[in-house]
Design a protein around this motif. Structure first.
Motif, mmCIF file in Angstrom:
data_model
loop_
_atom_site.group_PDB
_atom_site.id
_atom_site.type_symbol
_atom_site.label_atom_id
_atom_site.label_comp_id
_atom_site.label_asym_id
_atom_site.label_seq_id
_atom_site.Cartn_x
_atom_site.Cartn_y
_atom_site.Cartn_z
ATOM 1 N N ASP A 96 39.727 57.308 49.094
ATOM 2 C CA ASP A 96 39.116 56.092 49.614
ATOM 3 C C ASP A 96 38.326 55.360 48.536
ATOM 4 O O ASP A 96 38.355 54.130 48.457
ATOM 5 C CB ASP A 96 38.184 56.420 50.790
ATOM 6 C CG ASP A 96 38.939 56.777 52.059
ATOM 7 O OD1 ASP A 96 40.167 56.523 52.114
ATOM 8 O OD2 ASP A 96 38.302 57.303 52.986
ATOM 9 N N MET A 97 37.606 56.120 47.710
ATOM 10 C CA MET A 97 36.825 55.497 46.650
ATOM 11 C C MET A 97 37.736 54.800 45.645
ATOM 12 O O MET A 97 37.457 53.674 45.217
ATOM 13 C CB MET A 97 35.957 56.543 45.937
ATOM 14 C CG MET A 97 34.965 55.921 44.966
ATOM 15 S SD MET A 97 33.966 57.096 44.027
ATOM 16 C CE MET A 97 33.592 58.349 45.202
ATOM 17 N N LYS A 98 38.840 55.444 45.284
ATOM 18 C CA LYS A 98 39.780 54.827 44.339
ATOM 19 C C LYS A 98 40.400 53.566 44.941
ATOM 20 O O LYS A 98 40.533 52.544 44.267
ATOM 21 C CB LYS A 98 40.861 55.827 43.940
ATOM 22 C CG LYS A 98 40.357 56.906 43.019
ATOM 23 C CD LYS A 98 41.431 57.925 42.708
ATOM 24 C CE LYS A 98 40.852 59.055 41.866
ATOM 25 N NZ LYS A 98 41.807 60.128 41.647
ATOM 26 N N VAL A 154 40.127 49.733 43.507
ATOM 27 C CA VAL A 154 41.306 48.885 43.260
ATOM 28 C C VAL A 154 41.182 47.589 44.059
ATOM 29 O O VAL A 154 41.451 46.495 43.538
ATOM 30 C CB VAL A 154 42.601 49.658 43.618
ATOM 31 C CG1 VAL A 154 43.796 48.741 43.685
ATOM 32 C CG2 VAL A 154 42.836 50.786 42.627
ATOM 33 N N SER A 155 40.741 47.701 45.305
ATOM 34 C CA SER A 155 40.577 46.517 46.145
ATOM 35 C C SER A 155 39.521 45.579 45.570
ATOM 36 O O SER A 155 39.701 44.348 45.572
ATOM 37 C CB SER A 155 40.205 46.937 47.563
ATOM 38 O OG SER A 155 40.002 45.801 48.365
ATOM 39 N N ALA A 156 38.424 46.122 45.074
ATOM 40 C CA ALA A 156 37.367 45.299 44.485
ATOM 41 C C ALA A 156 37.872 44.570 43.245
ATOM 42 O O ALA A 156 37.590 43.379 43.043
ATOM 43 C CB ALA A 156 36.151 46.156 44.150
ATOM 44 N N ALA A 166 39.841 39.469 40.830
ATOM 45 C CA ALA A 166 40.907 38.696 40.185
ATOM 46 C C ALA A 166 41.335 37.534 41.072
ATOM 47 O O ALA A 166 41.576 36.415 40.574
ATOM 48 C CB ALA A 166 42.098 39.598 39.866
ATOM 49 N N ALA A 167 41.411 37.748 42.385
ATOM 50 C CA ALA A 167 41.809 36.684 43.313
ATOM 51 C C ALA A 167 40.765 35.571 43.332
ATOM 52 O O ALA A 167 41.112 34.374 43.377
ATOM 53 C CB ALA A 167 42.009 37.250 44.719
ATOM 54 N N ILE A 168 39.493 35.925 43.279
ATOM 55 C CA ILE A 168 38.431 34.914 43.263
ATOM 56 C C ILE A 168 38.483 34.115 41.970
ATOM 57 O O ILE A 168 38.328 32.879 41.974
ATOM 58 C CB ILE A 168 37.055 35.580 43.483
ATOM 59 C CG1 ILE A 168 36.955 36.059 44.933
ATOM 60 C CG2 ILE A 168 35.915 34.624 43.157
ATOM 61 C CD1 ILE A 168 35.742 36.903 45.230
#
Length: 141
Positions: free
Chosen positions: A96-98, A102-104, A109-111
């Motif tokens: 979950d932490m990984k 990755v999501s962060a 990058a999307a922002i």
């Protein structure tokens, strides 16, 4: 009036060695009574344990041994299950932490891409790239 002299004479005579055999006999009687009481208590504990094990006293030791083995085995199995569960939870937590990291990074990058597309807007007209950047930020891709 009561005189203390005969009482003192008896007490001093009692400890002077004249009555040593009576002292030893009294001490032996006290030790024997204590041992009998202790043995009786241990026997009652044994009988109670036999009754709890559901066995008569002739087969009681085997029943008590079986109960002890069951208790030990179940405690070992419980400890192993808890250790396995803790390890599994640790692995899930690491995954979950990984995934969160990755999501962060993907969100960052999307922002950045959306900011780039906002800077490229002309006359407040949005483009397909700007819509794609918005979709990436709100994770509709």
């Amino acid at each position: 009036m009561l005189s203390l002299a005969p009482l003192l004479a008896r007490l001093t005579g009692f400890a002077s060695g004249k009555n040593d055999r009576w002292i030893i006999l009294a001490l032996l009687a006290l030790v024997a009574a204590g041992l009998w009481t202790w043995g009786n208590h241990q026997h009652k504990k044994f009988v109670t344990a036999c009754q709890m094990a559901g066995s008569d006293t002739s087969n009681c030791l085997n029943a008590i041994r079986d109960l002890h083995n069951f208790k030990t085995d179940s405690a070992t199995a419980t400890a192993q299950a808890l250790a396995d569960n803790a390890q599994k939870q640790s692995q899930l937590s690491d995954a979950d932490m990984k995934a969160a990291q990755v999501s962060a990074l993907r969100q960052k990058a999307a922002i950045k891409e959306l900011e780039k597309q906002n800077a490229a807007l002309k006359n407040d007209q949005i483009s397909a790239d700007w819509i794609g950047a918005i979709n990436n930020v709100i994770e509709l891709h």
